[in-house]
Design an enzyme around this catalytic site. Structure first.
Site, PDB file in Angstrom:
ATOM      1  N   GLY A 115     -25.263  -1.654   5.528  1.00 38.62           N
ATOM      2  CA  GLY A 115     -24.049  -2.468   5.532  1.00 38.62           C
ATOM      3  C   GLY A 115     -22.889  -1.531   5.778  1.00 38.62           C
ATOM      4  O   GLY A 115     -23.047  -0.518   6.460  1.00 38.62           O
TER       5      GLY A 115
ATOM      6  N   LYS B  45       0.842  -1.205   0.000  1.00 38.93           N
ATOM      7  CA  LYS B  45       0.000   0.000   0.000  1.00 38.93           C
ATOM      8  C   LYS B  45       0.876   1.253   0.000  1.00 38.93           C
ATOM      9  O   LYS B  45       0.642   2.199  -0.748  1.00 38.93           O
ATOM     10  CB  LYS B  45      -0.889  -0.032   1.255  1.00 38.93           C
ATOM     11  CG  LYS B  45      -2.024   0.949   1.253  1.00 38.93           C
ATOM     12  CD  LYS B  45      -2.862   0.843   2.525  1.00 38.93           C
ATOM     13  CE  LYS B  45      -4.075  -0.045   2.382  1.00 38.93           C
ATOM     14  NZ  LYS B  45      -4.983   0.001   3.531  1.00 38.93           N
TER      15      LYS B  45
ATOM     16  N   PHE C 213     -31.116   9.632   6.163  1.00 35.18           N
ATOM     17  CA  PHE C 213     -31.145   8.255   6.672  1.00 35.18           C
ATOM     18  C   PHE C 213     -32.568   7.728   6.845  1.00 35.18           C
ATOM     19  O   PHE C 213     -32.850   6.948   7.741  1.00 35.18           O
ATOM     20  CB  PHE C 213     -30.353   8.135   7.990  1.00 35.18           C
ATOM     21  CG  PHE C 213     -28.874   8.151   7.762  1.00 35.18           C
ATOM     22  CD1 PHE C 213     -28.135   6.980   7.731  1.00 35.18           C
ATOM     23  CD2 PHE C 213     -28.209   9.345   7.523  1.00 35.18           C
ATOM     24  CE1 PHE C 213     -26.778   6.987   7.470  1.00 35.18           C
ATOM     25  CE2 PHE C 213     -26.851   9.367   7.256  1.00 35.18           C
ATOM     26  CZ  PHE C 213     -26.131   8.185   7.236  1.00 35.18           C
TER      27      PHE C 213
ATOM     28  N   LYS D 219     -20.446  -3.346  12.481  1.00 34.50           N
ATOM     29  CA  LYS D 219     -19.504  -3.674  13.566  1.00 34.50           C
ATOM     30  C   LYS D 219     -19.705  -2.775  14.781  1.00 34.50           C
ATOM     31  O   LYS D 219     -19.534  -3.208  15.922  1.00 34.50           O
ATOM     32  CB  LYS D 219     -18.057  -3.633  13.065  1.00 34.50           C
ATOM     33  CG  LYS D 219     -17.444  -2.264  12.973  1.00 34.50           C
ATOM     34  CD  LYS D 219     -15.978  -2.336  12.586  1.00 34.50           C
ATOM     35  CE  LYS D 219     -15.401  -0.962  12.391  1.00 34.50           C
ATOM     36  NZ  LYS D 219     -15.393  -0.114  13.586  1.00 34.50           N
TER      37      LYS D 219
ATOM     38  N   CYS E 158     -18.804   0.340   9.013  1.00 35.52           N
ATOM     39  CA  CYS E 158     -19.007   0.869  10.370  1.00 35.52           C
ATOM     40  C   CYS E 158     -20.269   0.384  11.071  1.00 35.52           C
ATOM     41  O   CYS E 158     -20.178  -0.167  12.168  1.00 35.52           O
ATOM     42  CB  CYS E 158     -19.000   2.393  10.326  1.00 35.52           C
ATOM     43  SG  CYS E 158     -17.365   3.048   9.922  1.00 35.52           S
TER      44      CYS E 158
ATOM     45  N   PHE F  22     -16.036  10.889  11.950  1.00 40.20           N
ATOM     46  CA  PHE F  22     -17.432  10.752  11.505  1.00 40.20           C
ATOM     47  C   PHE F  22     -17.582  10.810   9.985  1.00 40.20           C
ATOM     48  O   PHE F  22     -18.698  10.899   9.496  1.00 40.20           O
ATOM     49  CB  PHE F  22     -18.289  11.845  12.159  1.00 40.20           C
ATOM     50  CG  PHE F  22     -18.316  11.759  13.657  1.00 40.20           C
ATOM     51  CD1 PHE F  22     -19.224  10.929  14.298  1.00 40.20           C
ATOM     52  CD2 PHE F  22     -17.414  12.479  14.429  1.00 40.20           C
ATOM     53  CE1 PHE F  22     -19.240  10.822  15.687  1.00 40.20           C
ATOM     54  CE2 PHE F  22     -17.418  12.388  15.822  1.00 40.20           C
ATOM     55  CZ  PHE F  22     -18.334  11.553  16.448  1.00 40.20           C
TER      56      PHE F  22
HETATM   57  N1  LIG Z   1     -14.301   3.641   6.961  1.00 36.70           N
HETATM   58  C1  LIG Z   1     -15.069   4.576   7.482  1.00 36.70           C
HETATM   59  O1  LIG Z   1     -15.941   5.159   6.821  1.00 36.70           O
HETATM   60  C2  LIG Z   1     -14.886   4.989   8.918  1.00 36.70           C
HETATM   61  C3  LIG Z   1     -15.533   6.133   9.398  1.00 36.70           C
HETATM   62  C4  LIG Z   1     -15.353   6.520  10.724  1.00 36.70           C
HETATM   63  C5  LIG Z   1     -14.543   5.760  11.556  1.00 36.70           C
HETATM   64  N2  LIG Z   1     -13.939   4.634  11.090  1.00 36.70           N
HETATM   65  C6  LIG Z   1     -13.063   3.878  11.996  1.00 36.70           C
HETATM   66  O2  LIG Z   1     -11.708   4.136  11.650  1.00 36.70           O
HETATM   67  C7  LIG Z   1     -10.895   2.983  11.876  1.00 36.70           C
HETATM   68  C8  LIG Z   1     -10.155   2.627  10.594  1.00 36.70           C
HETATM   69  O3  LIG Z   1     -11.104   2.269   9.611  1.00 36.70           O
HETATM   70  P1  LIG Z   1     -10.720   2.124   8.070  1.00 36.70           P
HETATM   71  O4  LIG Z   1     -11.981   1.896   7.329  1.00 36.70           O
HETATM   72  O5  LIG Z   1      -9.828   3.249   7.683  1.00 36.70           O
HETATM   73  O6  LIG Z   1      -9.844   0.766   8.137  1.00 36.70           O
HETATM   74  P2  LIG Z   1      -8.910   0.120   7.008  1.00 36.70           P
HETATM   75  O7  LIG Z   1      -8.963  -1.332   7.234  1.00 36.70           O
HETATM   76  O8  LIG Z   1      -9.278   0.701   5.682  1.00 36.70           O
HETATM   77  O9  LIG Z   1      -7.447   0.677   7.352  1.00 36.70           O
HETATM   78  C9  LIG Z   1      -6.695   0.308   8.448  1.00 36.70           C
HETATM   79  C10 LIG Z   1      -5.215   0.330   8.046  1.00 36.70           C
HETATM   80  O10 LIG Z   1      -4.409   0.208   9.212  1.00 36.70           O
HETATM   81  C11 LIG Z   1      -3.255  -0.529   8.868  1.00 36.70           C
HETATM   82  N3  LIG Z   1      -2.615  -1.011  10.099  1.00 36.70           N
HETATM   83  C12 LIG Z   1      -3.077  -1.930  10.988  1.00 36.70           C
HETATM   84  N4  LIG Z   1      -2.212  -2.064  12.007  1.00 36.70           N
HETATM   85  C13 LIG Z   1      -1.173  -1.219  11.770  1.00 36.70           C
HETATM   86  C14 LIG Z   1       0.032  -0.903  12.462  1.00 36.70           C
HETATM   87  N5  LIG Z   1       0.349  -1.474  13.635  1.00 36.70           N
HETATM   88  N6  LIG Z   1       0.854   0.007  11.918  1.00 36.70           N
HETATM   89  C15 LIG Z   1       0.558   0.596  10.742  1.00 36.70           C
HETATM   90  N7  LIG Z   1      -0.575   0.346  10.052  1.00 36.70           N
HETATM   91  C16 LIG Z   1      -1.420  -0.547  10.555  1.00 36.70           C
HETATM   92  C17 LIG Z   1      -3.782  -1.588   7.938  1.00 36.70           C
HETATM   93  O11 LIG Z   1      -2.769  -2.156   7.147  1.00 36.70           O
HETATM   94  C18 LIG Z   1      -4.808  -0.792   7.121  1.00 36.70           C
HETATM   95  O12 LIG Z   1      -4.230  -0.239   5.950  1.00 36.70           O
HETATM   96  C19 LIG Z   1     -11.852   1.907  12.365  1.00 36.70           C
HETATM   97  O13 LIG Z   1     -11.843   1.895  13.768  1.00 36.70           O
HETATM   98  C20 LIG Z   1     -13.208   2.371  11.869  1.00 36.70           C
HETATM   99  O14 LIG Z   1     -14.270   1.924  12.662  1.00 36.70           O
HETATM  100  C21 LIG Z   1     -14.082   4.239   9.779  1.00 36.70           C
END
Ligand SMILES: NC(=O)c1ccc[n+]([C@@H]2O[C@H](COP(=O)([O-])OP(=O)(O)OC[C@H]3O[C@@H](n4cnc5c(N)ncnc54)[C@H](O)[C@@H]3O)[C@@H](O)[C@H]2O)c1
Length: 434
Positions: free
Chosen positions: A260, A35, A252, A266, A263, A152
């Site tokens: 789905g 990545k 909403f 889970k 977020c 958010f």
């Molecule tokens: N996706 C959304 O729309 C959204 C919105 C609000 C909050 N969140 C929250 O944000 C968090 C991240 O979500 P996401 O969708 O970005 O996840 P994601 O799976 O897209 O990204 C997580 C990244 O972290 C990396 N990672 C894991 N452990 C690591 C480490 N020790 N060092 C370096 N990199 C590491 C992974 O390789 C991955 O690329 C979650 O807790 C999620 O609930 C997500």
């Protein structure tokens, strides 16, 4: 400000890019070396509108870098954000904090001067304190504070949400951490976006409460939609009439095939689990989760009925499989329940999605991927509109129907109308709650 962003996924990458656009120096770190290599080559590994341009601009300005070397990124950073995944732990619904705690340990070993360690990942109440303990015990000399800064943003509109948020929530315990956080978000303070500074536990709880509430709102309207079908009401009219009430709001409230995404599923599961752990069952959230599963099952039944009672031997064209439009994210998408049920029932399923193929191919075995909706409808028995990408909002229904063996449409996003479908030559049009 010098910022290290640990985890460069949907949230970490958008946050890192936007912070650099605020003028901070940001290093985005990920343990996924492939990545990071793509990012260094100027390639954005996810689909998020506008992200490529903003990323390019800030890399060119020298404010944004990518690295797989966490220690080097943390060394000298004034704030270290944890934005790693917190998926559902297998078996019990709890948020899996393995990645958060592993990141905290690595950060502990790399801290040099004072830094605020900020958790942006969605984490259960008490996690920030746990992060604090993990760092303090791994590196007793570390000079740091923790802060909670839940995110958010909505995928598909992530940059707009980050740059023009309804609010920023910051949980802190020390004046020093509060100062660093307000410096980071200064451009938003200056433009009068609400910044809510609170304690760690409340900040953590706000995120779960917000997501559970939104999941409830969607699910409530999905349940009303089921009843509308029984009593002959039109859920689109009902949503509009309800949403015009300023106390409720019109967001909403669109009936569909169930929520789905990365977020809601889970986070509702984690909130329900937190309730159970504290002997305070979250009955509404638990019911929402159950009803949402039932909504997806009801959609499968709807489609089976549309196919005359059996999927066997039918050719079905599915338009859109990502969990919502404008993202390539397939996590917990309703398509992952609906499409396998059709394939398992013996249907030949053709799928089209503007961005979902790269993620979706492995998740939806046994389907054919096509590019053009009209080609995909050739000889089909049913067209299913599952994700309302703009590409599917203004289809030439007449041309679509003309290509099909049996012109039937299941519009699970209520984009079209029975009248328009009938006029175009569809013999059957099924929607949700109408
Ligand atoms: N996706 C959304 O729309 C959204 C919105 C609000 C909050 N969140 C929250 O944000 C968090 C991240 O979500 P996401 O969708 O970005 O996840 P994601 O799976 O897209 O990204 C997580 C990244 O972290 C990396 N990672 C894991 N452990 C690591 C480490 N020790 N060092 C370096 N990199 C590491 C992974 O390789 C991955 O690329 C979650 O807790 C999620 O609930 C997500």
């Amino acid at each position: 400000m010098r910022i290290a962003m640990i985890g460069t996924g949907y949230v970490g990458l958008v946050s890192g890019v936007c912070f650099s656009d605020f003028g901070h120096d940001v290093i985005c770190v990920d343990k996924d070396a492939a990545k990071i290599a793509r990012l260094k080559a100027g390639e954005v590994p996810i689909y998020e509108p506008g992200l490529d341009t903003l990323m390019e601009k800030n890399v060119a300005a020298g404010r944004l870098e990518f690295s797989d070397d966490l220690a080097a990124a943390v060394d000298g950073a004034e704030a270290v954000f944890i934005a790693v995944g917190t998926p559902t732990r297998r078996g019990d619904g709890h948020a899996d904090l393995t990645y958060v705690m592993a990141a905290a340990e690595e950060i502990a070993a790399a801290l040099t001067g004072y830094a605020v360690v900020v958790t942006k990942s969605t984490v259960p109440v008490g996690t920030n304190r746990q992060v604090q303990e993990v760092i303090a015990s791994a590196n007793p000399d570390a000079d740091f504070d923790v802060a909670s800064n839940p995110e958010f943003l909505r995928e598909g509109a992530a940059i707009e949400d980050f740059m023009k948020p309804d609010r920023v929530v910051v949980g802190v315990e020390s004046a020093h951490a509060a100062e660093v956080m307000s410096e980071i978000y200064r451009p938003l303070y200056l433009r009068n976006f609400p910044i809510l500074t609170t304690d760690l536990e409340s900040a953590e709880m706000i995120k779960y409460a917000a997501n559970a509430f939104l999941a409830t709102k969607i699910t409530f309207m999905n349940e009303i939609a089921g009843l509308c079908e029984k009593v002959g009401a039109d859920v689109k009219e009902v949503s509009r009439g309800v949403g015009l009430d300023g106390r409720i709001g019109n967001k909403f409230l669109h009936a569909g095939p169930g929520y789905g995404g990365s977020c809601f599923p889970k986070d509702t599961a984690a909130l329900a689990r937190i309730g159970q752990d504290h002997s305070f069952p979250m009955r509404i959230t638990e019911t929402v989760m159950r009803v949402n599963d039932e909504v997806k099952t009801r959609m499968v039944e709807k489609l089976r009925d549309a196919c005359g009672g059996s999927f066997n031997g039918k050719t079905v064209t599915v338009l859109g499989v990502t969990f919502k439009p404008n993202t390539d994210d397939m996590r917990e998408a309703p398509s992952l329940t609906i499409v396998p049920a059709m394939v398992g029932g013996g249907a030949h399923v053709r799928v089209i999605d503007p961005q979902g193929r790269a993620e979706g191919e492995a998740l939806l075995p046994g389907v054919d991927w096509l590019e053009d909706p009209y080609e995909a409808a050739e000889g089909a028995d049913l067209v299913v509109l599952l994700t309302e990408w703009n590409e599917f909002r203004a289809l030439d229904l007449k041309a679509l129907a003309a290509r099909m063996a049996y012109p039937r449409m299941a519009d699970l996003r209520n984009v079209y109308s029975a009248r328009a479908a009938e006029r175009a030559g569809f013999s059957q049009y099924i929607a949700v709650g109408r």
